[in-house]
Scaffold this motif. Structure first.
Motif, PDB file in Angstrom:
ATOM      1  N   VAL A 288       0.737  -1.092   0.034  1.00 36.93           N
ATOM      2  CA  VAL A 288      -0.060   0.018   0.017  1.00 36.93           C
ATOM      3  C   VAL A 288       0.829   1.180  -0.179  1.00 36.93           C
ATOM      4  O   VAL A 288       0.405   2.152  -0.831  1.00 36.93           O
ATOM      5  CB  VAL A 288      -0.992   0.053   1.318  1.00 36.93           C
ATOM      6  CG1 VAL A 288      -1.736   1.466   1.324  1.00 36.93           C
ATOM      7  CG2 VAL A 288      -2.063  -1.059   1.034  1.00 36.93           C
ATOM      8  N   LEU A 320     -11.647   5.521   4.360  1.00 38.80           N
ATOM      9  CA  LEU A 320     -11.860   4.153   4.210  1.00 38.80           C
ATOM     10  C   LEU A 320     -10.848   3.214   5.243  1.00 38.80           C
ATOM     11  O   LEU A 320     -11.588   1.842   5.362  1.00 38.80           O
ATOM     12  CB  LEU A 320     -10.690   3.936   2.911  1.00 38.80           C
ATOM     13  CG  LEU A 320     -11.666   4.732   1.619  1.00 38.80           C
ATOM     14  CD1 LEU A 320     -10.660   4.656   0.286  1.00 38.80           C
ATOM     15  CD2 LEU A 320     -12.701   4.146   1.474  1.00 38.80           C
ATOM     16  N   SER A 321      -9.827   3.580   5.634  1.00 36.47           N
ATOM     17  CA  SER A 321      -9.232   2.689   6.928  1.00 36.47           C
ATOM     18  C   SER A 321     -10.083   2.870   7.934  1.00 36.47           C
ATOM     19  O   SER A 321     -10.239   1.388   8.575  1.00 36.47           O
ATOM     20  CB  SER A 321      -7.977   3.248   7.047  1.00 36.47           C
ATOM     21  OG  SER A 321      -7.118   2.584   8.308  1.00 36.47           O
ATOM     22  N   ALA A 324     -12.873   0.001   7.208  1.00 34.27           N
ATOM     23  CA  ALA A 324     -12.082  -1.322   7.388  1.00 34.27           C
ATOM     24  C   ALA A 324     -11.722  -1.883   8.752  1.00 34.27           C
ATOM     25  O   ALA A 324     -12.066  -3.078   9.002  1.00 34.27           O
ATOM     26  CB  ALA A 324     -10.855  -1.207   6.566  1.00 34.27           C
ATOM     27  N   MET A 340      -9.458  -7.671   5.927  1.00 36.42           N
ATOM     28  CA  MET A 340      -9.315  -6.367   6.324  1.00 36.42           C
ATOM     29  C   MET A 340      -7.769  -5.882   6.556  1.00 36.42           C
ATOM     30  O   MET A 340      -7.362  -4.794   6.429  1.00 36.42           O
ATOM     31  CB  MET A 340     -10.296  -5.940   7.363  1.00 36.42           C
ATOM     32  CG  MET A 340     -11.761  -6.050   6.953  1.00 36.42           C
ATOM     33  SD  MET A 340     -12.107  -4.908   5.860  1.00 36.42           S
ATOM     34  CE  MET A 340     -12.302  -6.049   4.209  1.00 36.42           C
ATOM     35  N   PRO A 344      -6.937  -3.067   3.251  1.00 34.44           N
ATOM     36  CA  PRO A 344      -7.762  -2.071   3.776  1.00 34.44           C
ATOM     37  C   PRO A 344      -7.571  -1.468   5.238  1.00 34.44           C
ATOM     38  O   PRO A 344      -7.750  -0.119   5.027  1.00 34.44           O
ATOM     39  CB  PRO A 344      -9.011  -2.896   3.854  1.00 34.44           C
ATOM     40  CG  PRO A 344      -8.734  -3.920   2.892  1.00 34.44           C
ATOM     41  CD  PRO A 344      -7.559  -4.206   2.885  1.00 34.44           C
ATOM     42  N   LEU A 347      -4.792   1.517   4.620  1.00 35.10           N
ATOM     43  CA  LEU A 347      -5.065   2.679   4.006  1.00 35.10           C
ATOM     44  C   LEU A 347      -4.593   3.947   4.680  1.00 35.10           C
ATOM     45  O   LEU A 347      -4.343   4.962   4.101  1.00 35.10           O
ATOM     46  CB  LEU A 347      -6.436   2.717   3.365  1.00 35.10           C
ATOM     47  CG  LEU A 347      -6.557   1.679   2.168  1.00 35.10           C
ATOM     48  CD1 LEU A 347      -8.252   1.644   1.736  1.00 35.10           C
ATOM     49  CD2 LEU A 347      -5.689   1.950   1.081  1.00 35.10           C
TER      50      LEU A 347
END
Length: 449
Positions: A288, A320-321, A324, A340, A344, A347
């Motif tokens: 990431v 978004l994190s 998740a 997750m 995710p 992020l």
């Protein structure tokens, strides 16, 4: 006259020689500092990986173990700020060497069987004092090799050391713990720190864009007047860089401290499987960070403003994190919960890169080390609070599973608030213009006079 002479000297610099230094030195330095950060986070990870064995041997609660983890951060922030201030007087290559040596000294006492819980706490305080300045000093050193538009990817690579450190440490140190006991895991990372220090002593050097120490002014900052620090520290970019990085570091510290225990206690996994899963999740974290670094670097090199404000992307990633982490906390099945961890939740981590490059953009080069240290001083509080707060939340739950659910949801809320603030107020180009800080040129491009 001095300005004209500085201009002629800058012009006299061989662009070809500087470019050669950039090619051969910049990325070589980046890989050495990646290893530096890898060792740094392996040092942090060892306590979490050994946590279940330590709690059993010493007969302590999760909250007491959280206090031992938090002891690492007792001097972390103060040290980050104090040593970063030294970058104006002492070369960063020397500071980095000293830190690595202190790390090793702090780890080795736990090898001895007589070392108890008190020794553990004291050595974690020393380790935290030595590691507090690691990120700001390493980033400041690295930015001496790269111009502003070229800094996103190498800074992301540096931050990958956090992920790679856990990725390598989790399975390797879990194997050491299983084979020789948890004490030898501390000894292993101590010896590795000594090896890195020996390599850095031989190959570490300053970059062509590094501001000189001792008050002299050099090529990168010859035309950049210093700015009152309070103006930088009160800017929207600095404050939201701190808020977003605090939330990201809170998540990182929470996972580092409590994820092994969560996987073993709540999900019922054995230590080996938990270690492999933590390591695999760390690899995903690194992916990431690298993907974000490549995308951000390409956008910066285009030299055109994006359709969205600079902080919008980082803010969205934090949100978004948060989503998740919420799924991870509340899902009732492993097939939904476990994925997750592989991307995710990570992020949030690019915020560590975004925050530091944004702050570097709004700060004159001579003051960059101090301001980067101030960022770490603030966001490292997440490392102090996360182990304590989550440990208390878990112990307060009716069951460990319910306590962990509450703790992860608290973390998700923190990420969501930080994401909204970052999206709204992180504006490095606007604040740099307001503060009068021009863009740093690439290596090999002479400064205009």
């Amino acid at each position: 006259m001095s300005g004209a002479r500085g201009g002629s000297e800058a012009g006299a610099l061989s662009a070809a020689a500087v470019r050669t230094a950039g090619r051969h030195g910049a990325w070589g330095t980046t890989w050495l500092l990646l290893a530096f950060m890898l060792v740094n986070f392996a040092d942090k990870a060892v306590l979490g990986l050994a946590g279940p064995d330590i709690m059993r041997e010493f007969g302590i609660s999760r909250q007491e173990f959280g206090a031992a983890q938090a002891a690492f951060f007792a001097l972390f922030s103060v040290s980050a700020l104090a040593v970063s201030a030294l970058t104006r007087k002492v070369r960063t290559s020397v500071l980095l060497l000293g830190m690595a040596l202190l790390w090793s000294v702090a780890q080795l006492p736990m090898v001895w069987a007589a070392a108890g819980f008190g020794t553990l706490v004291l050595t974690r305080v020393l380790l935290g004092a030595a590691e507090g300045p690691a990120a700001p000093v390493a980033v400041h050193h690295l930015h001496g090799w790269f111009g502003q538009r070229d800094r996103n990817l190498p800074t992301a690579v540096l931050m990958v050391g956090a992920a790679a450190g856990v990725a390598v440490a989790a399975p390797a140190l879990s194997a050491v713990i299983s084979g020789w006991g948890w004490r030898w895991a501390f000894g292993t990372v101590g010896v590795i720190g000594l090896v890195w220090a020996a390599v850095w002593r031989r190959y570490g050097s300053e970059g062509p864009l590094a501001p000189p120490v001792g008050g002299a002014r050099g090529r990168e900052d010859a035309e950049v007047p210093e700015v009152p620090l309070r103006r930088v520290l009160l800017s929207g970019t600095f404050l939201t860089a701190c808020a977003g990085s605090f939330a990201a570091y809170w998540l990182m510290s929470s996972k580092l401290t409590w994820l092994p225990d969560y996987l073993e206690t709540v999900l019922g996994w054995d230590a080996h499987r938990a270690g492999l899963m933590v390591g695999a999740g760390a690899v995903a974290n690194g992916v990431v960070l690298l993907v974000h670094g490549v995308v951000a670097q390409r956008a910066a090199r285009r030299g055109r403003p994006g359709r969205l404000p600079a902080g919008a992307g980082a803010g969205v990633l934090l949100l978004l994190s948060a989503a998740a982490v919420t799924v991870f906390a509340t899902a009732g099945a492993d097939w939904l919960r476990v994925p997750m961890m592989f991307g995710p939740m990570a992020l949030a981590l690019p915020m560590m890169t975004v925050g530091q490059t944004a702050v570097a953009r709004i700060t004159p080069p001579a003051q960059r080390g101090v301001v980067l240290g101030a960022v770490v001083c603030v966001f490292a509080l997440g490392g102090v609070l996360a182990p304590l707060v989550l440990g208390g939340i878990v112990d307060a739950g009716a069951t460990a599973a319910r306590g962990y659910e509450n703790g992860w949801l608290f973390t998700a809320g923190l990420l969501a608030v930080a994401g909204a603030l970052t999206a709204l107020f992180l504006r490095p180009e606007r604040d740099a213009e307001r503060l009068g800080v021009p863009e740093t040129p690439p290596v090999g491009v002479p400064v205009a006079h």
